[in-house]
Write a protein that holds these residues in place. Structure first.
Motif, PDB file in Angstrom:
ATOM      1  N   VAL A  73       0.847  -1.203   0.000  1.00 11.42           N
ATOM      2  CA  VAL A  73       0.000   0.000   0.000  1.00 11.42           C
ATOM      3  C   VAL A  73       0.877   1.246   0.000  1.00 11.42           C
ATOM      4  O   VAL A  73       1.901   1.296   0.686  1.00 11.42           O
ATOM      5  N   THR A  74       0.470   2.263  -0.768  1.00 11.99           N
ATOM      6  CA  THR A  74       1.142   3.550  -0.705  1.00 11.99           C
ATOM      7  C   THR A  74       0.113   4.670  -0.699  1.00 11.99           C
ATOM      8  O   THR A  74      -1.089   4.421  -0.820  1.00 11.99           O
ATOM      9  N   LEU A  75       0.592   5.905  -0.556  1.00 10.92           N
ATOM     10  CA  LEU A  75      -0.286   7.071  -0.442  1.00 10.92           C
ATOM     11  C   LEU A  75       0.240   8.202  -1.314  1.00 10.92           C
ATOM     12  O   LEU A  75       1.436   8.487  -1.316  1.00 10.92           O
ATOM     13  N   ALA A  76      -0.663   8.854  -2.054  1.00  6.18           N
ATOM     14  CA  ALA A  76      -0.307  10.038  -2.846  1.00  6.18           C
ATOM     15  C   ALA A  76      -1.402  11.077  -2.677  1.00  6.18           C
ATOM     16  O   ALA A  76      -2.554  10.816  -3.018  1.00  6.18           O
ATOM     17  N   THR A  77      -1.040  12.236  -2.124  1.00  2.00           N
ATOM     18  CA  THR A  77      -2.050  13.282  -1.900  1.00  2.00           C
ATOM     19  C   THR A  77      -2.041  14.333  -2.999  1.00  2.00           C
ATOM     20  O   THR A  77      -2.901  15.208  -3.024  1.00  2.00           O
ATOM     21  N   ASN A  78      -1.049  14.283  -3.908  1.00  2.59           N
ATOM     22  CA  ASN A  78      -1.014  15.226  -5.031  1.00  2.59           C
ATOM     23  C   ASN A  78      -0.325  14.557  -6.219  1.00  2.59           C
ATOM     24  O   ASN A  78       0.138  13.416  -6.133  1.00  2.59           O
ATOM     25  N   ASP A  79      -0.243  15.272  -7.351  1.00  2.00           N
ATOM     26  CA  ASP A  79       0.310  14.678  -8.574  1.00  2.00           C
ATOM     27  C   ASP A  79       1.785  14.329  -8.450  1.00  2.00           C
ATOM     28  O   ASP A  79       2.249  13.344  -9.033  1.00  2.00           O
ATOM     29  N   ASN A  80       2.566  15.119  -7.704  1.00  2.00           N
ATOM     30  CA  ASN A  80       3.987  14.810  -7.554  1.00  2.00           C
ATOM     31  C   ASN A  80       4.186  13.472  -6.845  1.00  2.00           C
ATOM     32  O   ASN A  80       4.959  12.617  -7.299  1.00  2.00           O
ATOM     33  N   TYR A  81       3.475  13.291  -5.737  1.00  5.38           N
ATOM     34  CA  TYR A  81       3.586  12.019  -5.022  1.00  5.38           C
ATOM     35  C   TYR A  81       2.960  10.880  -5.825  1.00  5.38           C
ATOM     36  O   TYR A  81       3.367   9.720  -5.699  1.00  5.38           O
ATOM     37  N   ARG A 111       3.317  10.527  -9.009  1.00  3.43           N
ATOM     38  CA  ARG A 111       4.400  10.071  -9.890  1.00  3.43           C
ATOM     39  C   ARG A 111       5.358   9.170  -9.117  1.00  3.43           C
ATOM     40  O   ARG A 111       5.841   8.170  -9.642  1.00  3.43           O
ATOM     41  N   GLY A 112       5.627   9.556  -7.868  1.00  4.14           N
ATOM     42  CA  GLY A 112       6.457   8.689  -7.030  1.00  4.14           C
ATOM     43  C   GLY A 112       5.815   7.330  -6.851  1.00  4.14           C
ATOM     44  O   GLY A 112       6.493   6.292  -6.922  1.00  4.14           O
ATOM     45  N   ALA A 113       4.499   7.321  -6.636  1.00  2.00           N
ATOM     46  CA  ALA A 113       3.770   6.059  -6.454  1.00  2.00           C
ATOM     47  C   ALA A 113       3.838   5.201  -7.716  1.00  2.00           C
ATOM     48  O   ALA A 113       3.940   3.969  -7.636  1.00  2.00           O
ATOM     49  N   MET A 114       3.791   5.852  -8.878  1.00  2.00           N
ATOM     50  CA  MET A 114       3.874   5.107 -10.142  1.00  2.00           C
ATOM     51  C   MET A 114       5.219   4.393 -10.264  1.00  2.00           C
ATOM     52  O   MET A 114       5.273   3.213 -10.628  1.00  2.00           O
ATOM     53  N   VAL A 115       6.296   5.108  -9.949  1.00  2.00           N
ATOM     54  CA  VAL A 115       7.626   4.509 -10.024  1.00  2.00           C
ATOM     55  C   VAL A 115       7.749   3.380  -9.004  1.00  2.00           C
ATOM     56  O   VAL A 115       8.274   2.296  -9.298  1.00  2.00           O
ATOM     57  N   TRP A 116       7.241   3.629  -7.784  1.00  2.00           N
ATOM     58  CA  TRP A 116       7.267   2.604  -6.725  1.00  2.00           C
ATOM     59  C   TRP A 116       6.518   1.345  -7.177  1.00  2.00           C
ATOM     60  O   TRP A 116       7.028   0.222  -7.033  1.00  2.00           O
ATOM     61  N   GLY A 117       5.319   1.537  -7.732  1.00  2.00           N
ATOM     62  CA  GLY A 117       4.529   0.404  -8.193  1.00  2.00           C
ATOM     63  C   GLY A 117       5.237  -0.371  -9.296  1.00  2.00           C
ATOM     64  O   GLY A 117       5.267  -1.607  -9.295  1.00  2.00           O
ATOM     65  N   LYS A 118       5.842   0.369 -10.234  1.00  2.00           N
ATOM     66  CA  LYS A 118       6.584  -0.272 -11.323  1.00  2.00           C
ATOM     67  C   LYS A 118       7.782  -1.052 -10.779  1.00  2.00           C
ATOM     68  O   LYS A 118       8.100  -2.138 -11.266  1.00  2.00           O
ATOM     69  N   SER A 119       8.452  -0.481  -9.765  1.00  2.00           N
ATOM     70  CA  SER A 119       9.626  -1.171  -9.214  1.00  2.00           C
ATOM     71  C   SER A 119       9.225  -2.485  -8.548  1.00  2.00           C
ATOM     72  O   SER A 119       9.942  -3.490  -8.647  1.00  2.00           O
ATOM     73  N   LEU A 120       8.059  -2.503  -7.892  1.00  2.00           N
ATOM     74  CA  LEU A 120       7.565  -3.751  -7.298  1.00  2.00           C
ATOM     75  C   LEU A 120       7.202  -4.761  -8.387  1.00  2.00           C
ATOM     76  O   LEU A 120       7.525  -5.953  -8.282  1.00  2.00           O
ATOM     77  N   ARG A 121       6.519  -4.304  -9.437  1.00  2.00           N
ATOM     78  CA  ARG A 121       6.152  -5.188 -10.549  1.00  2.00           C
ATOM     79  C   ARG A 121       7.405  -5.758 -11.214  1.00  2.00           C
ATOM     80  O   ARG A 121       7.455  -6.948 -11.541  1.00  2.00           O
ATOM     81  N   ASN A 122       8.410  -4.912 -11.407  1.00  2.00           N
ATOM     82  CA  ASN A 122       9.643  -5.357 -12.073  1.00  2.00           C
ATOM     83  C   ASN A 122      10.359  -6.448 -11.286  1.00  2.00           C
ATOM     84  O   ASN A 122      11.105  -7.244 -11.864  1.00  2.00           O
ATOM     85  N   HIS A 123      10.141  -6.463  -9.964  1.00  2.00           N
ATOM     86  CA  HIS A 123      10.786  -7.477  -9.128  1.00  2.00           C
ATOM     87  C   HIS A 123       9.815  -8.597  -8.748  1.00  2.00           C
ATOM     88  O   HIS A 123       9.998  -9.298  -7.754  1.00  2.00           O
ATOM     89  N   SER A 163      -5.760  -9.157   4.771  1.00  2.00           N
ATOM     90  CA  SER A 163      -5.415  -9.655   6.114  1.00  2.00           C
ATOM     91  C   SER A 163      -4.121  -9.038   6.628  1.00  2.00           C
ATOM     92  O   SER A 163      -3.950  -8.855   7.832  1.00  2.00           O
ATOM     93  N   LYS A 164      -3.221  -8.735   5.705  1.00  2.00           N
ATOM     94  CA  LYS A 164      -1.949  -8.129   6.092  1.00  2.00           C
ATOM     95  C   LYS A 164      -1.450  -7.268   4.941  1.00  2.00           C
ATOM     96  O   LYS A 164      -1.639  -7.613   3.766  1.00  2.00           O
ATOM     97  N   CYS A 165      -0.820  -6.140   5.287  1.00  2.00           N
ATOM     98  CA  CYS A 165      -0.313  -5.211   4.276  1.00  2.00           C
ATOM     99  C   CYS A 165       1.070  -4.700   4.670  1.00  2.00           C
ATOM    100  O   CYS A 165       1.457  -4.748   5.836  1.00  2.00           O
ATOM    101  N   VAL A 166       1.775  -4.212   3.675  1.00  2.00           N
ATOM    102  CA  VAL A 166       3.022  -3.477   3.908  1.00  2.00           C
ATOM    103  C   VAL A 166       2.818  -2.080   3.345  1.00  2.00           C
ATOM    104  O   VAL A 166       2.575  -1.931   2.143  1.00  2.00           O
ATOM    105  N   PHE A 167       2.871  -1.086   4.219  1.00  2.00           N
ATOM    106  CA  PHE A 167       2.766   0.296   3.749  1.00  2.00           C
ATOM    107  C   PHE A 167       4.156   0.805   3.390  1.00  2.00           C
ATOM    108  O   PHE A 167       5.123   0.569   4.120  1.00  2.00           O
ATOM    109  N   MET A 168       4.243   1.528   2.264  1.00  2.00           N
ATOM    110  CA  MET A 168       5.505   2.143   1.859  1.00  2.00           C
ATOM    111  C   MET A 168       5.227   3.532   1.305  1.00  2.00           C
ATOM    112  O   MET A 168       4.316   3.711   0.501  1.00  2.00           O
ATOM    113  N   ASP A 169       6.016   4.506   1.742  1.00  2.00           N
ATOM    114  CA  ASP A 169       5.856   5.865   1.241  1.00  2.00           C
ATOM    115  C   ASP A 169       6.106   5.917  -0.262  1.00  2.00           C
ATOM    116  O   ASP A 169       6.882   5.116  -0.806  1.00  2.00           O
ATOM    117  N   ALA A 170       5.486   6.902  -0.917  1.00  2.00           N
ATOM    118  CA  ALA A 170       5.621   7.039  -2.368  1.00  2.00           C
ATOM    119  C   ALA A 170       7.006   7.530  -2.784  1.00  2.00           C
ATOM    120  O   ALA A 170       7.319   7.531  -3.975  1.00  2.00           O
TER     121      ALA A 170
END
Length: 339
Positions: free
Chosen positions: A7-15, A17-29, A96-103
């Protein structure tokens, strides 16, 4: 498992974009877990559309604000008030369980093993290791816990004005109760802290699994030339995490920007990917050895600082560990003094 999610959080467009890169990095691995993005109502439609292509679930949530201007001012980070919105992650009770990570984190290898940990597992904060850093933590969604967190906020507030103060206050036995809930630093490697103990970084840095771009200047605050793989921005902060910053921009420019361009169409859109002249840039030496080093350029700028300015940089935790304040230079000064 289908009922576990990052799980991540983005409150504006800049974050976002960070979330997009984070999500892609998880998918890539090759994560086997679901990806969930909590977003504020300010995130634009084009960004929401791209997020929906990367994430399994994108949920718009109300933005909570601590309103604690005094403590936020102490940290010189008035922007952190809305990080209270992070508490919404406990409402994701379909998991049931999550890992939160900043964007503003970047995943460097598969980290699905984090789901073997219990709530609340997190890595120590580099500024005060008896507190955990709330940029990466394992939790179990629960409306009961969510209610108790909101009640805690009402009664006690946050000692730093942000979510980290609340969560450390609420999970106040993290430092002493159970060492298995202490994640190794490689799961939340703070980019601006990696050179404060340079020998350790040289020894263990290659094992890093998650890098966290702490501080006010985020990866998207810079500019990047995709052709030359060069970055423009503040030497002072950028030089501390040049390789990781280059990794972020390489992934962003290759995987995220094309999707954003598709969504924005003819609308004006600044991706941050530009061509620029040497006089405007800070160049970094990548892991492959491409391009000149930032060190000479950084030292040239740093030499212009007065001793008082350098002292202020040290007091703010912004010493130039790649240049004048490097480990070798400090050692030379000490050797001279001791002689």
């Amino acid at each position: 498992m289908a009922d576990q999610a990052f799980v991540t959080l983005a409150t504006n467009d800049n974050y976002a974009r960070g979330a997009m890169v984070w999500g892609k990095s998880l998918r890539n691995h090759n994560t086997s877990k679901k990806l969930v993005a909590l977003i504020g109502p300010q995130v634009s439609e084009p960004c929401q559309s791209v997020l929906k292509r990367i994430f399994d679930e994108v949920r718009v949530v109300d933005v909570l604000d601590s309103g604690d201007t005094a403590h936020l001012a102490m940290m010189k980070r008035p922007d952190l008030g809305v990080t209270f919105t992070k508490l919404h992650c406990w409402t994701l009770t379909q998991y049931s369980k999550c890992v939160f990570m900043d964007a503003d984190t970047l995943v460097l290898s598969n980290i699905d093993e984090l789901f073997d940990r219990e709530e609340l597992s997190a890595a120590p904060d580099p500024g005060w290791p008896d507190c955990f850093n709330s940029g990466v933590f394992v939790f179990c969604p629960s409306m009961e816990t969510y209610g108790k967190l909101l009640q805690y906020c009402t009664e006690h507030g946050s000692f730093d004005g942000g979510d980290q103060g609340v969560l450390n206050g609420f999970f106040n036995n993290w430092a002493t109760a159970d060492i298995s809930k202490h994640l190794p630093f490689i799961y939340n490697l703070s980019s601006i802290a990696i050179y404060t103990y340079l020998p350790a970084f040289k020894q263990y840095g290659g094992n890093a699994k998650v890098v966290h771009f702490l501080g006010k200047t985020k990866p998207w605050s810079y500019a990047f030339d995709p052709k030359t793989k060069q970055i423009a921005g503040s030497v002072q902060e950028a030089a501390t995490h040049s390789t990781f910053l280059l990794d972020w921009w390489t992934l962003y420019s290759s995987a995220v920007v094309p999707m954003l361009q598709e969504q924005y169409g003819d609308q004006p859109f600044h991706s941050g990917c530009v061509e620029f002249q040497y006089s405007d840039m800070v160049t970094f030496q990548s892991a492959q050895g491409e391009g000149p080093s930032a060190l000479v350029h950084a030292q040239a700028l740093e030499s212009q600082l007065s001793s008082e300015e350098r002292k202020q940089k040290w007091e703010q935790g912004q010493a130039d560990y790649m240049g004048m304040d490097s480990f070798d230079n400090i050692k030379k000064k000490l050797d001279t003094f001791l002689k």
